[in-house]
Design a protein around this motif. Sequence first.
Motif, PDB file in Angstrom:
ATOM      1  N   VAL B 158      36.239  78.208  62.964  1.00 42.81           N
ATOM      2  CA  VAL B 158      36.267  77.784  61.535  1.00 42.81           C
ATOM      3  C   VAL B 158      34.833  76.794  61.339  1.00 42.81           C
ATOM      4  O   VAL B 158      34.662  76.048  62.472  1.00 42.81           O
ATOM      5  CB  VAL B 158      37.361  77.050  60.951  1.00 42.81           C
ATOM      6  N   GLY B 231      44.641  69.890  57.950  1.00 34.62           N
ATOM      7  CA  GLY B 231      42.969  69.845  58.066  1.00 34.62           C
ATOM      8  C   GLY B 231      42.628  71.045  58.213  1.00 34.62           C
ATOM      9  O   GLY B 231      41.524  71.747  57.879  1.00 34.62           O
ATOM     10  N   TYR B 232      43.322  71.841  59.263  1.00 33.05           N
ATOM     11  CA  TYR B 232      42.951  73.259  59.752  1.00 33.05           C
ATOM     12  C   TYR B 232      43.083  74.268  58.351  1.00 33.05           C
ATOM     13  O   TYR B 232      42.146  74.856  58.047  1.00 33.05           O
ATOM     14  CB  TYR B 232      43.823  73.938  60.597  1.00 33.05           C
ATOM     15  N   ALA B 233      44.166  73.871  57.747  1.00 35.95           N
ATOM     16  CA  ALA B 233      44.419  74.659  56.322  1.00 35.95           C
ATOM     17  C   ALA B 233      43.212  74.588  55.373  1.00 35.95           C
ATOM     18  O   ALA B 233      42.958  75.490  54.678  1.00 35.95           O
ATOM     19  CB  ALA B 233      45.650  74.758  55.794  1.00 35.95           C
ATOM     20  N   LEU B 234      43.140  73.341  55.096  1.00 36.60           N
ATOM     21  CA  LEU B 234      42.060  72.821  54.266  1.00 36.60           C
ATOM     22  C   LEU B 234      40.557  73.397  54.531  1.00 36.60           C
ATOM     23  O   LEU B 234      40.151  73.933  53.554  1.00 36.60           O
ATOM     24  CB  LEU B 234      42.024  71.422  54.106  1.00 36.60           C
ATOM     25  N   LEU B 236      40.131  76.121  56.238  1.00 34.78           N
ATOM     26  CA  LEU B 236      39.728  77.344  56.179  1.00 34.78           C
ATOM     27  C   LEU B 236      39.870  77.827  54.763  1.00 34.78           C
ATOM     28  O   LEU B 236      39.044  78.724  54.280  1.00 34.78           O
ATOM     29  CB  LEU B 236      41.338  78.081  56.939  1.00 34.78           C
ATOM     30  N   ILE B 237      40.536  77.217  53.782  1.00 35.72           N
ATOM     31  CA  ILE B 237      40.649  77.578  52.500  1.00 35.72           C
ATOM     32  C   ILE B 237      39.489  77.474  51.866  1.00 35.72           C
ATOM     33  O   ILE B 237      38.938  78.209  50.965  1.00 35.72           O
ATOM     34  CB  ILE B 237      41.962  77.014  51.900  1.00 35.72           C
ATOM     35  N   GLU B 239      36.266  77.486  53.409  1.00 35.58           N
ATOM     36  CA  GLU B 239      35.575  78.628  54.078  1.00 35.58           C
ATOM     37  C   GLU B 239      35.802  79.887  53.231  1.00 35.58           C
ATOM     38  O   GLU B 239      34.742  80.693  52.672  1.00 35.58           O
ATOM     39  CB  GLU B 239      35.856  78.788  55.598  1.00 35.58           C
ATOM     40  N   VAL B 240      37.024  80.402  53.052  1.00 39.70           N
ATOM     41  CA  VAL B 240      37.336  81.602  52.276  1.00 39.70           C
ATOM     42  C   VAL B 240      36.799  81.382  50.714  1.00 39.70           C
ATOM     43  O   VAL B 240      36.304  82.452  50.297  1.00 39.70           O
ATOM     44  CB  VAL B 240      38.733  82.114  52.386  1.00 39.70           C
ATOM     45  N   LEU B 241      36.960  80.217  50.155  1.00 41.35           N
ATOM     46  CA  LEU B 241      36.775  79.924  48.936  1.00 41.35           C
ATOM     47  C   LEU B 241      35.206  80.208  48.679  1.00 41.35           C
ATOM     48  O   LEU B 241      34.965  80.921  47.907  1.00 41.35           O
ATOM     49  CB  LEU B 241      37.198  78.909  48.471  1.00 41.35           C
ATOM     50  N   ALA B 243      32.721  81.246  50.775  1.00 39.09           N
ATOM     51  CA  ALA B 243      32.330  82.659  51.277  1.00 39.09           C
ATOM     52  C   ALA B 243      32.748  83.913  49.918  1.00 39.09           C
ATOM     53  O   ALA B 243      32.005  84.621  49.707  1.00 39.09           O
ATOM     54  CB  ALA B 243      32.966  83.316  52.418  1.00 39.09           C
ATOM     55  N   THR B 244      33.923  83.768  49.342  1.00 34.03           N
ATOM     56  CA  THR B 244      34.306  84.746  48.179  1.00 34.03           C
ATOM     57  C   THR B 244      33.335  84.519  47.090  1.00 34.03           C
ATOM     58  O   THR B 244      32.776  85.687  46.763  1.00 34.03           O
ATOM     59  CB  THR B 244      35.609  84.537  48.051  1.00 34.03           C
TER      60      THR B 244
END
Lengths: 344, 344
Positions: B158, B231-234, B236-237, B239-241, B243-244
């Motif tokens: 990540v 913090g991991y979940a934040l 990661l989301i 990163e996905v947001l 990139a999308t």
Amino acid sequence: MTDLLRVSVEEHLAVSTNVLTGLGVPEGPARDQAELLLEGDLRGHASHGIRRLDMLAQRLRSGAVHAAARPTSTWTTASVLVVDGDGGLGPPVARQAVEELVAKVAETGVAVAAVRNANHLGMLAPYVESMASAGVIGIALTTSEALVHPWGGTRAMVGTNPLAVAVPVPGEEPVVLDMATGQVSRGKVLDHAARGLPLAPGDAVDAAGVPTTDAAAAVDGAISPFGGPKGYALGLILEVLVATLTRTSLGENVRGTLDPTDPSTKGDLFIAIDPTAFGSGAAAVASYLAALRATPPAPGHGRVLVPGDRARATRATNLADGVPVSQRTWTRARQIAADVPERH
Amino acid sequence: MTDLLRVSVEEHLAVSTNVLTGLGVPEGPARDQAELLLEGDLRGHASHGIRRLDMLAQRLRSGAVHAAARPTSTWTTASVLVVDGDGGLGPPVARQAVEELVAKVAETGVAVAAVRNANHLGMLAPYVESMASAGVIGIALTTSEALVHPWGGTRAMVGTNPLAVAVPVPGEEPVVLDMATGQVSRGKVLDHAARGLPLAPGDAVDAAGVPTTDAAAAVDGAISPFGGPKGYALGLILEVLVATLTRTSLGENVRGTLDPTDPSTKGDLFIAIDPTAFGSGAAAVASYLAALRATPPAPGHGRVLVPGDRARATRATNLADGVPVSQRTWTRARQIAADVPERH
């Protein structure tokens, strides 16, 4: 351990809906609220489940929640929706706002709803999931009573200010973040205090602002921000962001979730973004998530999860096995239902 | 301790600008990049300061950064700006996007820019501060090389995925969040390894995914997410947001910041929101911030700060005393400048 019952989805919805309609809430809004209470219990967050029915009933009786609220909403620009909930229940106001946003983003690509004068939303995940199921990225923010101390401070001055984000992933379930910016929930502190269980180091401080694992001492103290100074900074900027755009209260002036009589002075913010407005050619999100889920776990850990995985699995299990509700909560809910005149 | 020099703002800007123009970057973009390197050092983040000039020069020489880039931007809706940086330096592309957003939100209330094919942005705070100085709420997100392990995982998968938000406050400085979602920076891990200093518990894991305070072991391992699973979940989301919406790479496919030859495959997202579109009647932000700053500190802590306070104070001190740059970094920067043909 508390005695856990398993009740059916239909029973759970019926008890909540009957209480709410019995106290004057129209059928549609009552159903919206009941479904959000159900989602709390289905996802294993009892503090956002039917346990809240008692407080909601008290707030309806006191007039702090307006049973017959007439929310209003105005598009002030092509992309900005300003909503006044007229003191009504949170879920019907928020669901209506989210629906309007989803309809709008097909045209504008991005739209924001700022909600004031509405009551507690319950879990945030269902709102952003409903946007994601329409192919739209959803962000939901809400402020809360001051329960968290600022980093280096002693008193609760910042809300638990949760943040939810759902990003749709073509061909599979969305990635869904739903987290508060406090290290633990107020519900957990109260629950551990009642059961004589300790908290974890870093969870909370006592009334003097000294870190404590004694849950009873933490009840009179404050929850710590998750992740230390960074979590404090995140929670604070969310508080200021939401208050600025909804023109609502901050810090200790945020009221109306945890008490039976104060009007709700918090604010809610919803942002919808349509990925199709950003061009064609998708990012390789699905294969990235697959790689994360397949990576070897660290010593002492189970498999690596993607945000939303655990809640989705818990929800599926509880849909199959019955909605988990503590004996005490269920008894209380049925008692409230019995005390309320049936609507006809 | 490294020997710290104090150089003037003019010298600092001149060295960077001359290197960049000498390698073919036009004057305007070179100046934008030089100012962002200056902001890194002024705010005490040497890893985002002129230390990066070496890598930028290598990337310009290899063609990984396009000196004569011709970025393009398109409003795909009234509120969505899609930007292709054409492989150019990050700051000029981002500054242009932010300017277009600020001009637009007066009409639309909210606007989003998605940037791809641009290089490293440097500190994020200056971009959102420039929005706040125009009275606009600014949000900036960017992805980075995979340096952080997922919670419960062993390998870096990540990005450090920083998040910056500035909320203008009528009558005073804005609240400014600028934080990465890793517990520490890669720069700190490398620096501590070079100097034989330990990391703090929870900062990082070794190559086997076991938590370590040995910075040298962490160099071959991964940075831990701040605040554990949240913090991991934040991270990661985000990163996905990003990139999308930017249709860029994820995880280990994100390249082009830390190496001399790979094209940049990360994405940047900027969101501007105009509070005046949300109605009149301001939230009491200033008095809330005053109460936070005045609250008694906890034992062992200095006074409570609001996000942005420390960076603002550090920047003011360094503007007065001279820009802090390590002897080694400054020597290297001047050497690079001497090796570059002067532009005429």
